[in-house]
Design a protein around this motif. Structure first.
Motif, PDB file in Angstrom:
ATOM      1  N   GLY A 155      33.420  47.942  40.227  1.00 48.31           N
ATOM      2  CA  GLY A 155      33.427  48.565  41.541  1.00 48.31           C
ATOM      3  C   GLY A 155      32.989  47.629  42.650  1.00 48.31           C
ATOM      4  O   GLY A 155      33.243  47.890  43.819  1.00 48.31           O
ATOM      5  N   LEU A 156      32.322  46.523  42.290  1.00 52.56           N
ATOM      6  CA  LEU A 156      31.909  45.535  43.279  1.00 52.56           C
ATOM      7  C   LEU A 156      32.575  44.209  42.942  1.00 52.56           C
ATOM      8  O   LEU A 156      32.927  43.949  41.802  1.00 52.56           O
ATOM      9  CB  LEU A 156      30.385  45.383  43.289  1.00 52.56           C
ATOM     10  CG  LEU A 156      29.600  46.638  43.671  1.00 52.56           C
ATOM     11  CD1 LEU A 156      28.102  46.385  43.543  1.00 52.56           C
ATOM     12  CD2 LEU A 156      29.945  47.085  45.083  1.00 52.56           C
ATOM     13  N   ALA A 157      32.706  43.360  43.957  1.00 57.52           N
ATOM     14  CA  ALA A 157      33.392  42.080  43.753  1.00 57.52           C
ATOM     15  C   ALA A 157      32.501  40.933  44.196  1.00 57.52           C
ATOM     16  O   ALA A 157      32.944  40.024  44.898  1.00 57.52           O
ATOM     17  CB  ALA A 157      34.705  42.085  44.525  1.00 57.52           C
ATOM     18  N   ASN A 158      31.232  40.970  43.774  1.00 52.55           N
ATOM     19  CA  ASN A 158      30.281  39.975  44.257  1.00 52.55           C
ATOM     20  C   ASN A 158      30.673  38.553  43.895  1.00 52.55           C
ATOM     21  O   ASN A 158      30.584  37.644  44.718  1.00 52.55           O
ATOM     22  CB  ASN A 158      28.891  40.278  43.690  1.00 52.55           C
ATOM     23  CG  ASN A 158      28.295  41.543  44.269  1.00 52.55           C
ATOM     24  OD1 ASN A 158      28.689  41.966  45.347  1.00 52.55           O
ATOM     25  ND2 ASN A 158      27.366  42.147  43.560  1.00 52.55           N
ATOM     26  N   ILE A 159      31.079  38.331  42.655  1.00 49.61           N
ATOM     27  CA  ILE A 159      31.365  36.971  42.214  1.00 49.61           C
ATOM     28  C   ILE A 159      32.550  36.391  42.975  1.00 49.61           C
ATOM     29  O   ILE A 159      32.488  35.266  43.485  1.00 49.61           O
ATOM     30  CB  ILE A 159      31.645  36.936  40.692  1.00 49.61           C
ATOM     31  CG1 ILE A 159      30.433  37.471  39.907  1.00 49.61           C
ATOM     32  CG2 ILE A 159      31.984  35.514  40.255  1.00 49.61           C
ATOM     33  CD1 ILE A 159      29.200  36.629  40.015  1.00 49.61           C
ATOM     34  N   GLU A 160      33.631  37.160  43.071  1.00 50.79           N
ATOM     35  CA  GLU A 160      34.809  36.623  43.753  1.00 50.79           C
ATOM     36  C   GLU A 160      34.542  36.410  45.234  1.00 50.79           C
ATOM     37  O   GLU A 160      35.065  35.453  45.831  1.00 50.79           O
ATOM     38  CB  GLU A 160      36.028  37.519  43.547  1.00 50.79           C
ATOM     39  CG  GLU A 160      35.880  38.939  44.038  1.00 50.79           C
ATOM     40  CD  GLU A 160      37.017  39.823  43.542  1.00 50.79           C
ATOM     41  OE1 GLU A 160      37.878  40.182  44.374  1.00 50.79           O
ATOM     42  OE2 GLU A 160      37.028  40.160  42.348  1.00 50.79           O
ATOM     43  N   ILE A 161      33.706  37.253  45.844  1.00 52.69           N
ATOM     44  CA  ILE A 161      33.367  37.060  47.256  1.00 52.69           C
ATOM     45  C   ILE A 161      32.549  35.785  47.429  1.00 52.69           C
ATOM     46  O   ILE A 161      32.805  34.979  48.329  1.00 52.69           O
ATOM     47  CB  ILE A 161      32.587  38.279  47.791  1.00 52.69           C
ATOM     48  CG1 ILE A 161      33.513  39.490  47.905  1.00 52.69           C
ATOM     49  CG2 ILE A 161      31.976  37.963  49.161  1.00 52.69           C
ATOM     50  CD1 ILE A 161      32.818  40.772  48.254  1.00 52.69           C
ATOM     51  N   MET A 162      31.579  35.568  46.541  1.00 51.22           N
ATOM     52  CA  MET A 162      30.736  34.376  46.651  1.00 51.22           C
ATOM     53  C   MET A 162      31.508  33.106  46.323  1.00 51.22           C
ATOM     54  O   MET A 162      31.155  32.023  46.785  1.00 51.22           O
ATOM     55  CB  MET A 162      29.527  34.512  45.724  1.00 51.22           C
ATOM     56  CG  MET A 162      28.551  35.584  46.164  1.00 51.22           C
ATOM     57  SD  MET A 162      27.143  35.717  45.044  1.00 51.22           S
ATOM     58  CE  MET A 162      26.305  37.141  45.719  1.00 51.22           C
ATOM     59  N   PHE A 163      32.542  33.220  45.511  1.00 46.71           N
ATOM     60  CA  PHE A 163      33.393  32.074  45.208  1.00 46.71           C
ATOM     61  C   PHE A 163      34.474  31.868  46.269  1.00 46.71           C
ATOM     62  O   PHE A 163      35.158  30.854  46.278  1.00 46.71           O
ATOM     63  CB  PHE A 163      34.073  32.269  43.850  1.00 46.71           C
ATOM     64  CG  PHE A 163      33.300  31.686  42.705  1.00 46.71           C
ATOM     65  CD1 PHE A 163      32.206  30.869  42.909  1.00 46.71           C
ATOM     66  CD2 PHE A 163      33.685  31.952  41.402  1.00 46.71           C
ATOM     67  CE1 PHE A 163      31.499  30.323  41.857  1.00 46.71           C
ATOM     68  CE2 PHE A 163      32.991  31.417  40.329  1.00 46.71           C
ATOM     69  CZ  PHE A 163      31.889  30.601  40.563  1.00 46.71           C
ATOM     70  N   GLY A 164      34.659  32.876  47.126  1.00 51.45           N
ATOM     71  CA  GLY A 164      35.693  32.767  48.144  1.00 51.45           C
ATOM     72  C   GLY A 164      37.092  32.763  47.567  1.00 51.45           C
ATOM     73  O   GLY A 164      37.996  32.106  48.087  1.00 51.45           O
ATOM     74  N   THR A 165      37.282  33.488  46.473  1.00 48.70           N
ATOM     75  CA  THR A 165      38.589  33.512  45.813  1.00 48.70           C
ATOM     76  C   THR A 165      38.918  34.932  45.371  1.00 48.70           C
ATOM     77  O   THR A 165      38.016  35.723  45.088  1.00 48.70           O
ATOM     78  CB  THR A 165      38.602  32.572  44.589  1.00 48.70           C
ATOM     79  OG1 THR A 165      39.895  32.571  43.997  1.00 48.70           O
ATOM     80  CG2 THR A 165      37.596  33.007  43.539  1.00 48.70           C
ATOM     81  N   ILE A 166      40.188  35.251  45.320  1.00 48.43           N
ATOM     82  CA  ILE A 166      40.629  36.576  44.881  1.00 48.43           C
ATOM     83  C   ILE A 166      41.420  36.405  43.591  1.00 48.43           C
ATOM     84  O   ILE A 166      42.468  35.739  43.576  1.00 48.43           O
ATOM     85  CB  ILE A 166      41.508  37.258  45.943  1.00 48.43           C
ATOM     86  CG1 ILE A 166      40.720  37.444  47.241  1.00 48.43           C
ATOM     87  CG2 ILE A 166      42.011  38.606  45.436  1.00 48.43           C
ATOM     88  CD1 ILE A 166      41.540  38.011  48.381  1.00 48.43           C
ATOM     89  N   PRO A 167      40.947  36.968  42.478  1.00 44.92           N
ATOM     90  CA  PRO A 167      41.676  36.807  41.213  1.00 44.92           C
ATOM     91  C   PRO A 167      42.996  37.555  41.231  1.00 44.92           C
ATOM     92  O   PRO A 167      43.101  38.650  41.774  1.00 44.92           O
ATOM     93  CB  PRO A 167      40.709  37.402  40.180  1.00 44.92           C
ATOM     94  CG  PRO A 167      39.865  38.361  40.949  1.00 44.92           C
ATOM     95  CD  PRO A 167      39.728  37.777  42.324  1.00 44.92           C
ATOM     96  N   LYS A 168      44.024  36.959  40.614  1.00 45.86           N
ATOM     97  CA  LYS A 168      45.321  37.625  40.516  1.00 45.86           C
ATOM     98  C   LYS A 168      45.313  38.697  39.434  1.00 45.86           C
ATOM     99  O   LYS A 168      46.061  39.671  39.510  1.00 45.86           O
ATOM    100  CB  LYS A 168      46.410  36.589  40.218  1.00 45.86           C
ATOM    101  CG  LYS A 168      46.659  35.611  41.347  1.00 45.86           C
ATOM    102  CD  LYS A 168      47.785  34.649  40.976  1.00 45.86           C
ATOM    103  CE  LYS A 168      48.049  33.675  42.110  1.00 45.86           C
ATOM    104  NZ  LYS A 168      49.130  32.704  41.764  1.00 45.86           N
ATOM    105  N   HIS A 169      44.487  38.489  38.404  1.00 47.51           N
ATOM    106  CA  HIS A 169      44.469  39.404  37.275  1.00 47.51           C
ATOM    107  C   HIS A 169      43.028  39.697  36.870  1.00 47.51           C
ATOM    108  O   HIS A 169      42.108  38.955  37.216  1.00 47.51           O
ATOM    109  CB  HIS A 169      45.228  38.809  36.085  1.00 47.51           C
ATOM    110  CG  HIS A 169      46.644  38.448  36.375  1.00 47.51           C
ATOM    111  ND1 HIS A 169      47.614  39.394  36.615  1.00 47.51           N
ATOM    112  CD2 HIS A 169      47.251  37.232  36.489  1.00 47.51           C
ATOM    113  CE1 HIS A 169      48.769  38.790  36.856  1.00 47.51           C
ATOM    114  NE2 HIS A 169      48.577  37.485  36.783  1.00 47.51           N
ATOM    115  N   ASN A 170      42.844  40.783  36.123  1.00 42.95           N
ATOM    116  CA  ASN A 170      41.529  41.095  35.575  1.00 42.95           C
ATOM    117  C   ASN A 170      41.689  41.580  34.139  1.00 42.95           C
ATOM    118  O   ASN A 170      42.778  41.541  33.574  1.00 42.95           O
ATOM    119  CB  ASN A 170      40.786  42.117  36.451  1.00 42.95           C
ATOM    120  CG  ASN A 170      41.540  43.424  36.585  1.00 42.95           C
ATOM    121  OD1 ASN A 170      42.173  43.902  35.638  1.00 42.95           O
ATOM    122  ND2 ASN A 170      41.475  44.026  37.771  1.00 42.95           N
TER     123      ASN A 170
END
Length: 310
Positions: free
Chosen positions: A62-77
Motif C-alpha cells: 500500500g506504500l511505495a517508500n522504497i521506489e520513491i526514495m530510489f526515484g524510480t517506478i518499477p514496471k512489474h511487481n
C-alpha cells in the motif's frame, strides 16, 4: 516434517542446481514514520560498497517508500510473477549502485489461494534470487498486522528500528510481544537486533536501547542485540526530498557514518556465522503457511508459468 524442510526437498528434487543461500535481513518497526525504509535503503548501499550483491523486497503493501526514495517506478511487481507469468528477473528493478528492488504489490497476500502448481512455480522462481543476491533486505510494513508478523516469523534476522518517542518505544515492545507470542516464532533460530534512530547522541541511542531491553528482558525473556544509533541529520532529511539515499547523496553526512558502522557490524564474521542462512525458498515456505507441499513434485520443465488461476 516442517514446511521449510518440505520446500527444501521440493527444490532439491526439482533438478535445480544447488546454490549458496542468500542472507535475508528483515527491517521492521512498531509504528510508521520512524525511518525504517531509510535504514533498509542505506544499509543496502553500504553492503554494495562492501562488494555484496543486494536486493530489497518492499513488503510494505500500500506504500511505495522504497521506489520513491530510489526515484524510480518499477514496471512489474510480485503480482506479475504470480498472475502474469513473469519470471523473477522480469520483476527486479535495478536502482542506484546496482541495488535490485522488488515491489511486493499485493502479490504476497494473494499466495494463500493459489494452486499447488502455482506455488511450486513461485517457489522455483524465488529460489533463483539466491543466485542473484548475497543479501536480501525485506522492508516490512509498520506495526503488528498479520502480514508483518508473517514476515517476521519467517526471518532468521530482524532489525527493529525505534526512536526516542514514547509511542515508538511502546509500539516496539508491542511488536516484540506479538512476535514472541506467535506459535511459529523460533527464539533459537531468530536474532533480533535494534537500531536507535533519530537520536541526539550515541548516549541517547544506548539509553533508548537499554530502556527497551530492560522491559523486554523482564517480561518477554527475549534477547536483543544493540547495533548502534543513527543521529538526527538534516542531510538525511534533505536526501529524502531529493529521492536519493543519503549514503550516495551526502556520503560525508553524520548519519552515513552511522550506517557504515552498523553495516560493518552486520558483516562482522562472528555476526554472519551466528545467523542461519535460509534462502528465499525456505523464507517463503514460512509465509505460505498451511499448504500441503510434501507430496508435490516439480516437473523437469517447470520453468514457465502454469495456467493462470481463475
Amino acid at each position: 516434517m516442517d514446511q521449510a524442510t518440505q520446500l527444501r526437498n521440493i527444490i532439491k528434487n526439482s533438478g535445480m542446481p544447488q546454490r549458496p543461500l542468500a542472507r535475508i535481513i528483515t527491517v521492521t518497526s512498531g509504528k510508521g514514520g520512524v525511518g525504517k525504509s531509510n535504514v533498509a535503503i542505506n544499509l543496502a548501499v553500504q553492503f554494495r560498497k562492501m562488494g555484496k550483491r543486494v536486493i530489497i523486497l518492499d513488503a510494505d503493501f500500500g506504500l511505495a517508500n522504497i521506489e520513491i526514495m530510489f526515484g524510480t517506478i518499477p514496471k512489474h511487481n510480485l503480482s506479475d510473477l504470480i498472475y502474469q507469468g513473469k519470471n523473477i528477473k522480469d520483476i527486479i528493478t535495478w536502482g542506484p549502485e546496482g541495488i535490485g528492488f522488488i515491489s511486493g504489490g499485493s502479490g504476497i497476500s494473494g499466495m494463500y489461494n493459489l494452486s499447488r502448481d502455482y506455488l511450486v512455480y513461485i517457489i522455483v522462481n524465488l529460489a533463483e534470487l539466491d543466485a542473484i543476491a548475497d543479501i536480501i533486505i525485506v522492508d516490512t510494513g509498520a506495526g503488528i498486522s498479520s502480514a508483518v508478523m508473517e514476515f517476521l516469523v519467517a526471518s532468521g534476522e530482524i532489525i527493529l528500528v525505534t526512536t526516542p518517542e514514547p509511542t515508538s518505544i511502546t509500539d516496539s515492545y508491542s511488536l516484540l510481544k506479538a512476535l514472541n507470542q506467535s506459535p511459529r516464532f523460533s527464539r533459537e533460530n531468530t536474532k533480533v537486533k535494534v537500531v536507535s534512530n533519530r537520536v541526539s547522541s550515541d548516549d541517547e541511542g544506548q539509553q533508548l536501547f537499554n530502556k527497551l531491553n530492560a522491559v523486554v528482558a523482564r517480561y518477554l525473556k527475549l534477547p536483543l542485540t544493540y547495533m548502534g544509533a543513527i543521529p538526527q541529520d538534516q542531510m538525511l532529511a534533505r536526501s529524502v526530498m531529493q529521492q536519493s539515499p543519503v549514503s550516495l547523496q551526502y556520503p560525508n553526512a553524520k548519519s552515513v557514518r552511522a550506517f557504515e558502522n552498523i553495516a560493518g557490524q552486520l558483516m562482522n564474521p562472528g555476526d554472519v556465522t551466528e545467523v542461519k542462512q535460509r534462502g528465499m525458498a525456505a523464507f517463503f515456505s514460512h509465509i505460505i503457511t498451511g499448504r500441503k507441499l510434501s507430496s508435490a513434485q516439480i516437473p523437469s520443465n517447470q520453468t514457465t508459468s502454469p495456467a493462470a488461476p481463475n
